[in-house]
Write a protein that holds these residues in place. Structure first.
Motif, PDB file in Angstrom:
ATOM      1  N   GLU A   1       0.831  -1.203   0.000  1.00  0.00           N
ATOM      2  CA  GLU A   1       0.000   0.000   0.000  1.00  0.00           C
ATOM      3  C   GLU A   1       0.869   1.258   0.000  1.00  0.00           C
ATOM      4  OE1 GLU A   1      -3.292   2.543   0.060  1.00  0.00           O
ATOM      5  OE2 GLU A   1      -3.114   0.439  -0.519  1.00  0.00           O
ATOM      6  N   ALA A   2       1.895   1.292   0.837  1.00  0.00           N
ATOM      7  CA  ALA A   2       2.796   2.452   0.868  1.00  0.00           C
ATOM      8  C   ALA A   2       3.498   2.615  -0.483  1.00  0.00           C
ATOM      9  CB  ALA A   2       3.818   2.308   1.995  1.00  0.00           C
ATOM     10  N   ALA A   3       3.918   1.502  -1.070  1.00  0.00           N
ATOM     11  CA  ALA A   3       4.597   1.551  -2.371  1.00  0.00           C
ATOM     12  C   ALA A   3       3.689   2.159  -3.432  1.00  0.00           C
ATOM     13  CB  ALA A   3       5.049   0.150  -2.784  1.00  0.00           C
ATOM     14  N   ARG A   4       2.424   1.759  -3.423  1.00  0.00           N
ATOM     15  CA  ARG A   4       1.455   2.274  -4.409  1.00  0.00           C
ATOM     16  C   ARG A   4       1.118   3.742  -4.193  1.00  0.00           C
ATOM     17  NH1 ARG A   4      -0.997  -2.706  -3.601  1.00  0.00           N
ATOM     18  NH2 ARG A   4      -2.351  -1.884  -1.979  1.00  0.00           N
ATOM     19  N   THR A   5       1.046   4.174  -2.934  1.00  0.00           N
ATOM     20  CA  THR A   5       0.496   5.497  -2.649  1.00  0.00           C
ATOM     21  C   THR A   5       1.535   6.601  -2.479  1.00  0.00           C
ATOM     22  OG1 THR A   5       0.371   4.985  -0.283  1.00  0.00           O
ATOM     23  CG2 THR A   5      -1.594   4.533  -1.612  1.00  0.00           C
ATOM     24  N   TRP A   6       2.743   6.286  -1.979  1.00  0.00           N
ATOM     25  CA  TRP A   6       3.706   7.371  -1.770  1.00  0.00           C
ATOM     26  C   TRP A   6       5.169   6.929  -1.780  1.00  0.00           C
ATOM     27  CZ3 TRP A   6       7.236   7.771   2.212  1.00  0.00           C
ATOM     28  CH2 TRP A   6       7.094   6.855   3.252  1.00  0.00           C
ATOM     29  N   LEU A   7       5.468   5.769  -1.256  1.00  0.00           N
ATOM     30  CA  LEU A   7       6.852   5.400  -0.969  1.00  0.00           C
ATOM     31  C   LEU A   7       7.737   5.356  -2.213  1.00  0.00           C
ATOM     32  CD1 LEU A   7       8.962   4.541   1.093  1.00  0.00           C
ATOM     33  CD2 LEU A   7       8.096   2.202   0.915  1.00  0.00           C
ATOM     34  N   HIS A   8       7.251   4.716  -3.269  1.00  0.00           N
ATOM     35  CA  HIS A   8       8.092   4.604  -4.465  1.00  0.00           C
ATOM     36  C   HIS A   8       8.317   5.955  -5.139  1.00  0.00           C
ATOM     37  CE1 HIS A   8       7.850  -0.012  -5.224  1.00  0.00           C
ATOM     38  NE2 HIS A   8       8.236   0.292  -4.005  1.00  0.00           N
ATOM     39  N   ALA A   9       7.414   6.893  -4.938  1.00  0.00           N
ATOM     40  CA  ALA A   9       7.598   8.238  -5.489  1.00  0.00           C
ATOM     41  C   ALA A   9       8.614   9.048  -4.688  1.00  0.00           C
ATOM     42  CB  ALA A   9       6.260   8.977  -5.525  1.00  0.00           C
ATOM     43  N   GLU A  10       8.870   8.641  -3.451  1.00  0.00           N
ATOM     44  CA  GLU A  10       9.755   9.384  -2.547  1.00  0.00           C
ATOM     45  C   GLU A  10      11.161   8.809  -2.470  1.00  0.00           C
ATOM     46  OE1 GLU A  10       9.207  12.157  -0.632  1.00  0.00           O
ATOM     47  OE2 GLU A  10       7.329  12.350  -1.720  1.00  0.00           O
ATOM     48  N   ALA A  11      11.426   7.763  -3.235  1.00  0.00           N
ATOM     49  CA  ALA A  11      12.712   7.077  -3.091  1.00  0.00           C
ATOM     50  C   ALA A  11      13.185   6.557  -4.436  1.00  0.00           C
ATOM     51  CB  ALA A  11      12.560   5.913  -2.104  1.00  0.00           C
ATOM     52  N   GLU A  12      14.430   6.123  -4.434  1.00  0.00           N
ATOM     53  CA  GLU A  12      14.982   5.417  -5.583  1.00  0.00           C
ATOM     54  C   GLU A  12      14.728   3.931  -5.338  1.00  0.00           C
ATOM     55  OE1 GLU A  12      18.987   7.017  -6.682  1.00  0.00           O
ATOM     56  OE2 GLU A  12      18.574   8.369  -4.994  1.00  0.00           O
ATOM     57  N   VAL A  13      13.955   3.321  -6.200  1.00  0.00           N
ATOM     58  CA  VAL A  13      13.554   1.927  -6.010  1.00  0.00           C
ATOM     59  C   VAL A  13      14.597   1.009  -6.628  1.00  0.00           C
ATOM     60  CG1 VAL A  13      11.770   0.205  -6.486  1.00  0.00           C
ATOM     61  CG2 VAL A  13      11.124   2.587  -5.999  1.00  0.00           C
ATOM     62  N   VAL A  14      15.037   0.050  -5.836  1.00  0.00           N
ATOM     63  CA  VAL A  14      15.959  -0.986  -6.306  1.00  0.00           C
ATOM     64  C   VAL A  14      15.174  -2.288  -6.273  1.00  0.00           C
ATOM     65  CG1 VAL A  14      18.146  -2.184  -5.909  1.00  0.00           C
ATOM     66  CG2 VAL A  14      17.942   0.269  -5.365  1.00  0.00           C
ATOM     67  N   ASP A  15      14.788  -2.770  -7.449  1.00  0.00           N
ATOM     68  CA  ASP A  15      14.022  -4.006  -7.531  1.00  0.00           C
ATOM     69  C   ASP A  15      14.982  -5.173  -7.342  1.00  0.00           C
ATOM     70  OD1 ASP A  15      12.522  -6.269  -8.149  1.00  0.00           O
ATOM     71  OD2 ASP A  15      11.380  -5.218  -9.704  1.00  0.00           O
ATOM     72  N   THR A  16      14.851  -5.835  -6.210  1.00  0.00           N
ATOM     73  CA  THR A  16      15.769  -6.927  -5.856  1.00  0.00           C
ATOM     74  C   THR A  16      15.216  -8.299  -6.219  1.00  0.00           C
ATOM     75  OG1 THR A  16      14.872  -7.188  -3.622  1.00  0.00           O
ATOM     76  CG2 THR A  16      16.656  -5.562  -3.918  1.00  0.00           C
ATOM     77  N   THR A  17      14.092  -8.340  -6.933  1.00  0.00           N
ATOM     78  CA  THR A  17      13.456  -9.617  -7.255  1.00  0.00           C
ATOM     79  C   THR A  17      14.456 -10.597  -7.867  1.00  0.00           C
ATOM     80  OG1 THR A  17      11.333  -8.502  -7.572  1.00  0.00           O
ATOM     81  CG2 THR A  17      11.550 -10.713  -8.514  1.00  0.00           C
TER      82      THR A  17
ATOM     83  N   LEU B   1      17.942  -9.872  -8.013  1.00  0.00           N
ATOM     84  CA  LEU B   1      19.295  -9.448  -7.648  1.00  0.00           C
ATOM     85  C   LEU B   1      19.770 -10.144  -6.384  1.00  0.00           C
ATOM     86  CD1 LEU B   1      19.091  -5.534  -8.004  1.00  0.00           C
ATOM     87  CD2 LEU B   1      19.939  -7.176  -9.690  1.00  0.00           C
ATOM     88  N   THR B   2      21.075 -10.355  -6.295  1.00  0.00           N
ATOM     89  CA  THR B   2      21.666 -10.801  -5.041  1.00  0.00           C
ATOM     90  C   THR B   2      21.825  -9.563  -4.149  1.00  0.00           C
ATOM     91  OG1 THR B   2      23.940 -10.392  -5.747  1.00  0.00           O
ATOM     92  CG2 THR B   2      23.001 -12.592  -6.253  1.00  0.00           C
ATOM     93  N   PRO B   3      22.021  -9.743  -2.856  1.00  0.00           N
ATOM     94  CA  PRO B   3      22.293  -8.582  -2.003  1.00  0.00           C
ATOM     95  C   PRO B   3      23.519  -7.791  -2.473  1.00  0.00           C
ATOM     96  CG  PRO B   3      21.712 -10.456  -0.651  1.00  0.00           C
ATOM     97  CD  PRO B   3      21.854 -10.970  -2.071  1.00  0.00           C
ATOM     98  N   GLU B   4      24.543  -8.485  -2.947  1.00  0.00           N
ATOM     99  CA  GLU B   4      25.747  -7.809  -3.439  1.00  0.00           C
ATOM    100  C   GLU B   4      25.428  -6.931  -4.653  1.00  0.00           C
ATOM    101  OE1 GLU B   4      26.820 -11.259  -1.026  1.00  0.00           O
ATOM    102  OE2 GLU B   4      25.547 -11.105  -2.805  1.00  0.00           O
ATOM    103  N   GLN B   5      24.598  -7.441  -5.551  1.00  0.00           N
ATOM    104  CA  GLN B   5      24.213  -6.655  -6.727  1.00  0.00           C
ATOM    105  C   GLN B   5      23.385  -5.436  -6.320  1.00  0.00           C
ATOM    106  OE1 GLN B   5      22.341  -9.989  -8.710  1.00  0.00           O
ATOM    107  NE2 GLN B   5      23.921 -10.014 -10.308  1.00  0.00           N
ATOM    108  N   ALA B   6      22.485  -5.608  -5.374  1.00  0.00           N
ATOM    109  CA  ALA B   6      21.666  -4.483  -4.899  1.00  0.00           C
ATOM    110  C   ALA B   6      22.559  -3.415  -4.267  1.00  0.00           C
ATOM    111  CB  ALA B   6      20.615  -4.972  -3.903  1.00  0.00           C
ATOM    112  N   ALA B   7      23.521  -3.832  -3.460  1.00  0.00           N
ATOM    113  CA  ALA B   7      24.435  -2.879  -2.826  1.00  0.00           C
ATOM    114  C   ALA B   7      25.237  -2.126  -3.874  1.00  0.00           C
ATOM    115  CB  ALA B   7      25.370  -3.610  -1.860  1.00  0.00           C
ATOM    116  N   ARG B   8      25.734  -2.825  -4.870  1.00  0.00           N
ATOM    117  CA  ARG B   8      26.509  -2.161  -5.932  1.00  0.00           C
ATOM    118  C   ARG B   8      25.641  -1.144  -6.678  1.00  0.00           C
ATOM    119  NH1 ARG B   8      29.033  -7.082  -6.384  1.00  0.00           N
ATOM    120  NH2 ARG B   8      27.780  -7.804  -8.133  1.00  0.00           N
ATOM    121  N   ARG B   9      24.383  -1.486  -6.940  1.00  0.00           N
ATOM    122  CA  ARG B   9      23.480  -0.537  -7.629  1.00  0.00           C
ATOM    123  C   ARG B   9      23.313   0.739  -6.817  1.00  0.00           C
ATOM    124  NH1 ARG B   9      18.814  -3.567 -10.993  1.00  0.00           N
ATOM    125  NH2 ARG B   9      20.260  -4.724 -12.305  1.00  0.00           N
ATOM    126  N   ILE B  10      23.151   0.579  -5.500  1.00  0.00           N
ATOM    127  CA  ILE B  10      22.993   1.755  -4.639  1.00  0.00           C
ATOM    128  C   ILE B  10      24.262   2.601  -4.675  1.00  0.00           C
ATOM    129  CG2 ILE B  10      22.805   2.490  -2.228  1.00  0.00           C
ATOM    130  CD1 ILE B  10      20.804   0.081  -1.897  1.00  0.00           C
TER     131      ILE B  10
END
Length: 172
Positions: free
Chosen positions: A140-156, A158-167
């Protein structure tokens, strides 16, 4: 600077935060949950709640703790913390802005099936009813406000290492 890593419980914030910290010079991890734990230790206890974030002192104490640590150490604070209530995020981000602290806000996202499977298969914590109860509020937060307020890293996928490198790459 603060690198705030948001996402629902079980999304991998703690793991990714440690990996981000290791990739950034002069970075430290500050888990805002510890501020909540301090409030939970007050005796007699504060008014009953299902989440310490609902206690009004939590948000300004997170801001003040981060500010004081940065004043003392400099560098970057990596802060893993789920914040799904928009008003709470606004209070924290406005408080940090008042002190001139730049914040890069990231959300670790995974589709619900992946997230539920990760929660069930967590080898460290095991299956967690607590984590499961936040899957829908996160959506619900993602749909209504959260994704608009942040840089979204879709980890579906990704490994944790890949997510960290993206950030870290996103930080420049």
């Amino acid at each position: 600077m603060i690198v705030w890593i948001n996402g629902t419980h079980g999304a991998g914030k703690t793991t990714v935060s440690a990996l981000v910290q290791a990739l950034l010079p002069d970075a430290r991890v500050l888990d805002a949950e510890k501020v909540g734990e301090t409030l939970m230790d007050i005796t007699p206890g504060l008014p009953e709640t299902d989440n310490f974030q609902h206690w009004p002192p939590w948000r300004p104490l997170v801001v003040e703790t981060a500010r004081r640590v940065l004043d003392y150490t400099g560098g970057t604070l990596v802060m893993p913390m789920t914040v799904l209530v928009e008003q709470y995020w606004r209070e924290i981000s406005a408080g940090l802005a008042e002190h001139g602290i730049p914040v890069r806000h990231f959300v670790l996202h995974a589709d619900q099936d992946t997230l539920r499977a990760r929660i069930e298969g967590d080898a460290v914590m095991g299956p967690s009813a607590f984590r499961h109860q936040y899957v829908e509020p996160y959506a619900e937060a993602a749909r209504t406000w959260l994704h608009a307020e942040a840089e979204v890293v879709d980890t579906t996928h990704l490994t944790p290492e890949q997510a960290a490198r993206r950030i870290v790459e996103s930080l420049g």
